[in-house]
Design a protein around this motif. Structure first.
Motif, short mmCIF file in Angstrom:
data_model
loop_
_atom_site.label_atom_id
_atom_site.label_comp_id
_atom_site.label_asym_id
_atom_site.label_seq_id
_atom_site.Cartn_x
_atom_site.Cartn_y
_atom_site.Cartn_z
N PRO A 26 50.81 -11.23 2.38
CA PRO A 26 49.71 -10.98 1.45
C PRO A 26 48.51 -10.27 2.07
CG PRO A 26 50.52 -13.23 1.21
CD PRO A 26 51.20 -12.65 2.42
N ILE A 27 48.31 -10.41 3.37
CA ILE A 27 47.13 -9.79 3.98
C ILE A 27 47.33 -8.27 4.18
CG2 ILE A 27 47.85 -10.24 6.38
CD1 ILE A 27 44.25 -10.32 4.85
N TYR A 28 48.59 -7.80 4.05
CA TYR A 28 48.83 -6.36 4.20
C TYR A 28 48.82 -5.70 2.83
CZ TYR A 28 50.64 -8.09 8.65
OH TYR A 28 50.77 -8.73 9.85
N PRO A 29 48.10 -4.59 2.71
CA PRO A 29 48.03 -3.94 1.41
C PRO A 29 49.37 -3.31 1.00
CG PRO A 29 47.02 -2.54 3.07
CD PRO A 29 47.35 -3.84 3.75
N ASN A 30 49.60 -3.32 -0.31
CA ASN A 30 50.73 -2.56 -0.84
C ASN A 30 50.31 -1.09 -0.86
OD1 ASN A 30 52.29 -4.88 -1.42
ND2 ASN A 30 51.02 -5.24 -3.24
N TYR A 72 43.43 8.82 -0.68
CA TYR A 72 42.81 7.58 -0.22
C TYR A 72 43.48 7.08 1.04
CZ TYR A 72 41.24 2.85 0.31
OH TYR A 72 40.74 1.70 0.85
N SER A 132 42.26 8.94 4.00
CA SER A 132 40.89 8.54 4.31
C SER A 132 40.87 7.20 5.05
CB SER A 132 40.11 8.44 2.99
OG SER A 132 38.90 7.73 3.14
N TYR A 183 40.42 4.00 10.14
CA TYR A 183 40.89 3.07 11.19
C TYR A 183 40.98 3.81 12.51
CZ TYR A 183 42.20 -0.67 7.91
OH TYR A 183 42.18 -1.67 6.96
N GLN A 222 36.07 3.40 12.38
CA GLN A 222 35.02 3.21 11.35
C GLN A 222 35.27 1.96 10.52
OE1 GLN A 222 35.57 7.11 9.59
NE2 GLN A 222 33.56 7.74 10.36
N ARG A 223 36.32 1.26 10.84
CA ARG A 223 36.61 0.02 10.11
C ARG A 223 36.72 -1.12 11.12
NH1 ARG A 223 40.65 0.77 4.91
NH2 ARG A 223 39.29 2.12 3.71
N LYS A 224 35.94 -2.17 10.83
CA LYS A 224 36.03 -3.40 11.62
C LYS A 224 36.42 -4.49 10.63
CE LYS A 224 33.91 -1.42 15.29
NZ LYS A 224 34.27 -0.01 14.94
N GLY A 225 36.64 -5.67 11.08
CA GLY A 225 36.95 -6.78 10.16
C GLY A 225 38.32 -6.59 9.52
N GLY A 226 38.72 -7.60 8.77
CA GLY A 226 40.03 -7.57 8.08
C GLY A 226 41.14 -7.26 9.07
N ASN A 227 41.97 -6.29 8.76
CA ASN A 227 43.12 -5.96 9.61
C ASN A 227 42.80 -4.88 10.64
OD1 ASN A 227 44.74 -7.63 8.00
ND2 ASN A 227 45.03 -5.98 6.51
#
Lengths: 83, 83
Positions: A27-31, A39, A42, A47, A51-56
């Motif tokens: 569930p934590i991985y996006p479909n 998108y 982008s 990643y 430019q992305r921290k947190g989550g995965n």
């Protein structure tokens, strides 16, 4: 735009979490199935470029760092073309 | 988990880009239809907490900042329940 057929040969490390059809294996991985290619590009670049921290992000950033812009466009086209 | 019915009353600002069914209104906006609720929560919180830069972050962060954890869970449940 990317080449989905070329992308199919570049998803080796992606399938462990995103599957070959884009349905997340947890569930934590996006479909990614049928997601907008623009998108996806982008996001993967965000990643890759830290430019992305947190989550995965801790998991995704190293995955993306080995990818060229062309690889990213092809991988995005591949998952966007999945149904 | 969130309450999709409650979420339907909280998507006022979301629909401009994500629509009521989750289909992005422009290629740069992700499709949220049937996305994993766990992933959606993780992403919205990452935007809210300033952990995402680049891509649409400049647009999404202010959208998310007004949301409580419960709002986020409900909105995630709503879009995840869309087909």
């Amino acid at each position: 735009a990317g080449d989905a057929a070329a992308g199919e040969d570049k998803i080796g490390t992606c399938v462990a979490c995103h599957g070959t059809d884009g349905q997340g294996l947890a569930p934590i991985y996006p479909n990614l199935t049928g997601q907008s290619a623009t998108y996806l590009e982008s996001s993967i670049k965000a990643y890759r470029d830290g430019q992305r921290k947190g989550g995965n992000a801790a998991l995704m950033t190293p995955m993306a760092q080995g990818l060229s812009d062309e690889d990213i466009a092809d991988i995005a086209a591949y998952y966007s073309s999945q149904e």
